[in-house]
Design an enzyme around this catalytic site. Structure first.
Site, PDB file in Angstrom:
ATOM      1  N   ASN A 207      63.731  59.133  56.974  1.00  0.00           N
ATOM      2  CA  ASN A 207      65.099  58.605  56.892  1.00  0.00           C
ATOM      3  C   ASN A 207      65.858  59.316  55.781  1.00  0.00           C
ATOM      4  O   ASN A 207      65.318  60.198  55.115  1.00  0.00           O
ATOM      5  CB  ASN A 207      65.066  57.087  56.676  1.00  0.00           C
ATOM      6  CG  ASN A 207      64.317  56.727  55.410  1.00  0.00           C
ATOM      7  OD1 ASN A 207      64.740  57.054  54.311  1.00  0.00           O
ATOM      8  ND2 ASN A 207      63.165  56.076  55.560  1.00  0.00           N
ATOM      9  N   PRO A 303      52.651  48.393  57.863  1.00  0.00           N
ATOM     10  CA  PRO A 303      52.677  47.094  57.158  1.00  0.00           C
ATOM     11  C   PRO A 303      54.029  46.883  56.486  1.00  0.00           C
ATOM     12  O   PRO A 303      54.669  47.852  56.066  1.00  0.00           O
ATOM     13  CB  PRO A 303      51.566  47.250  56.106  1.00  0.00           C
ATOM     14  CG  PRO A 303      51.260  48.696  56.022  1.00  0.00           C
ATOM     15  CD  PRO A 303      51.679  49.327  57.315  1.00  0.00           C
TER      16      PRO A 303
HETATM   17  N1  CTP Z   1      59.928  47.294  53.185  1.00  0.00           N
HETATM   18  C1  CTP Z   1      58.570  47.335  53.046  1.00  0.00           C
HETATM   19  N2  CTP Z   1      57.793  47.736  54.072  1.00  0.00           N
HETATM   20  C2  CTP Z   1      58.331  48.070  55.251  1.00  0.00           C
HETATM   21  C3  CTP Z   1      59.740  48.025  55.410  1.00  0.00           C
HETATM   22  C4  CTP Z   1      60.512  47.627  54.361  1.00  0.00           C
HETATM   23  O1  CTP Z   1      58.072  47.028  51.971  1.00  0.00           O
HETATM   24  N3  CTP Z   1      57.539  48.455  56.230  1.00  0.00           N
HETATM   25  C5  CTP Z   1      60.735  46.808  52.065  1.00  0.00           C
HETATM   26  C6  CTP Z   1      61.804  47.770  51.573  1.00  0.00           C
HETATM   27  O2  CTP Z   1      61.318  48.571  50.514  1.00  0.00           O
HETATM   28  C7  CTP Z   1      62.894  46.826  51.096  1.00  0.00           C
HETATM   29  C8  CTP Z   1      62.728  45.604  51.993  1.00  0.00           C
HETATM   30  O3  CTP Z   1      61.427  45.669  52.501  1.00  0.00           O
HETATM   31  O4  CTP Z   1      62.674  46.404  49.778  1.00  0.00           O
HETATM   32  C9  CTP Z   1      63.725  45.550  53.140  1.00  0.00           C
HETATM   33  O5  CTP Z   1      63.691  46.770  53.845  1.00  0.00           O
HETATM   34  P1  CTP Z   1      64.694  47.019  55.052  1.00  0.00           P
HETATM   35  O6  CTP Z   1      64.486  48.371  55.586  1.00  0.00           O
HETATM   36  O7  CTP Z   1      66.082  46.611  54.648  1.00  0.00           O
HETATM   37  O8  CTP Z   1      64.274  45.916  56.103  1.00  0.00           O
HETATM   38  P2  CTP Z   1      63.066  45.806  57.074  1.00  0.00           P
HETATM   39  O9  CTP Z   1      62.119  44.785  56.531  1.00  0.00           O
HETATM   40  O10 CTP Z   1      62.491  47.137  57.387  1.00  0.00           O
HETATM   41  O11 CTP Z   1      63.762  45.166  58.346  1.00  0.00           O
HETATM   42  P3  CTP Z   1      64.835  45.858  59.357  1.00  0.00           P
HETATM   43  O12 CTP Z   1      64.451  47.327  59.427  1.00  0.00           O
HETATM   44  O13 CTP Z   1      64.600  45.117  60.624  1.00  0.00           O
HETATM   45  O14 CTP Z   1      66.198  45.628  58.794  1.00  0.00           O
END
Ligand code: CTP
Length: 394
Positions: A207, A303
């Site tokens: 990303n 995870p």
């Molecule tokens: N995060 C994590 N592990 C993942 C994905 C995200 O620890 N596999 C953490 C990121 O570092 C951040 C938080 O969770 O602190 C939110 O990440 P974000 O990308 O906004 O959300 P997601 O949980 O991935 O959900 P979505 O992609 O559906 O918005």
């Protein structure tokens, strides 16, 4: 409060050099003693006698008897080096490690986190790609670059490039020297940057995260006296030298290293943009173009690292970042709950990813909400760490 008592000011050859005696006087009023270094092109632009009188110290420049050791002695004496005015030429030399006069040699003798640069130049020179890339290089290395002012310049052009007024420079210098030690003795763990999931030997899923927020958080945590460890995905981010950086590539590796470090952490800030998925079948050989149509990659979930840390966090403080493409803060609040965070930093992808600036809303428990619009990532990072220190809503 500021802990700055001894400042070396390096003057390079900009017309704004005439304002430096006033700057020295203002610093003196604020309890800061100064020693002055002139480049050869600054020498004709400002009176050496005036500088010596207001600073009450010898003025240093090339060609004086002790030159060989001055850069070492001055770096030992000064807590910070302020390059002011910093011309495009001096900025370029510092960015490239060129040490061809006393000031640029001195810039190599100070640690990067001790250097502050106040640029001043013509608008076209300021906006040139070369200067802007050099400025980015300085910032990436942790050098503080002050903004330039807008207005009528010495060359009669109106635009960006004016040196800030001495009063503004003094307030920036004093603010950047604040050390409140509110996180002294605490171990702060930060995840930063993107992750990369290999598809085949030449392709990855990743990303646009740059790691800039991770750098800003690490710097602010250091300023507060913390011991800082960063688990960083692949990025060009440069962390201050006293940060322990553990490089990882995939989300699974980031998960494993974060869990290892979490055991000894007091605070964990999840600023990384973690890939939610990885490919099920990594291809050992490069996947060939399918001449007859599309191909399908099967992905399986990685995870949720923050959630796994939230489940075992105990008394640690866990801060998550919620990266969204809309203004719907309830999405961030849902992540706060789901991941067991103490705070979640809501930010929008289009206003943050890869940029120096960001707009954030820090959301906490019991309705805590603090919004900071359109600001430098260092200011956003300060606000996040203030929450870690004062724990509002907990
Ligand atoms: N995060 C994590 N592990 C993942 C994905 C995200 O620890 N596999 C953490 C990121 O570092 C951040 C938080 O969770 O602190 C939110 O990440 P974000 O990308 O906004 O959300 P997601 O949980 O991935 O959900 P979505 O992609 O559906 O918005």
């Amino acid at each position: 409060m500021s802990n700055l008592n001894r400042l070396v000011i390096g003057i390079s050859g900009g017309i704004a050099a005439y304002k430096i005696p006033q700057l020295i006087r203002l610093l003196k009023v604020n309890g800061v003693e100064t020693k002055i270094v002139l480049t050869p092109s600054a020498f004709p632009l400002v009176g050496e006698d005036a500088l010596r009188t207001v600073s009450a110290n010898q003025v240093y420049r090339d060609g004086l008897v002790n030159y060989d050791m001055d850069h070492i002695r001055l770096a030992e004496w000064g807590q910070k080096l302020l390059v002011c005015p910093a011309t495009a030429n001096t900025i370029a030399k510092i960015a490239h490690g060129i040490a061809d006069n006393l000031l640029t040699t001195l810039a190599l003798s100070f640690r990067e986190s001790q250097i502050i640069v106040a640029p001043a130049m013509n608008t076209v020179m300021w906006e040139s790609r070369a200067t802007q890339e050099n400025i980015c290089t300085l910032k990436r290395r942790g050098i503080i670059v002050l903004p330039v002012g807008f207005g009528k310049l010495a060359c009669d052009v109106t635009g960006a490039g004016r040196m800030l007024e001495p009063e503004e420079i003094v307030s920036y210098v004093l603010a950047s020297s604040k050390s409140d030690e509110t996180l002294k003795g605490k171990r702060v763990l930060i995840s930063s940057g993107p992750t990369e999931e290999p598809i085949d030997p030449v392709r990855v899923l990743t990303n646009k995260s740059s790691g800039k927020m991770g750098v800003a958080l690490a710097r602010e945590a250091l300023i507060k006296g913390a011991e800082v460890t960063v688990v960083s995905g692949p990025s060009n981010a440069v962390f201050p030298s006293s940060v322990c950086v553990r490089k990882v590539t995939t989300a699974q590796q980031m998960h494993d290293v974060l869990h290892e470090e979490f055991a000894n952490a007091d605070v964990c800030i999840m600023a990384a943009a973690v890939s939610d998925y990885r490919v099920v079948n990594y291809s050992e050989s490069k996947i060939k173009r399918n001449e007859s149509g599309s191909i399908t990659l099967e992905l399986c979930p990685n995870p949720d690292i923050a959630a796994t840390l939230g489940a075992i966090k105990g008394t640690r403080i866990l801060v998550g970042f919620a990266l969204e493409s809309s203004n719907d803060e309830s999405l961030a609040l849902a992540k706060l709950e789901k991941k067991g965070c103490d705070f979640i930093v809501f930010n929008r992808a289009d206003k943050a990813l890869g940029l120096d600036s960001t707009s954030i809303v820090i959301l906490g428990r019991n309705g805590f909400r603090k919004a900071i619009d359109c600001t430098d990532k260092s200011v956003a990072a300060q606000a996040v760490l203030e929450c870690v220190v004062s724990k509002p809503g907990r």
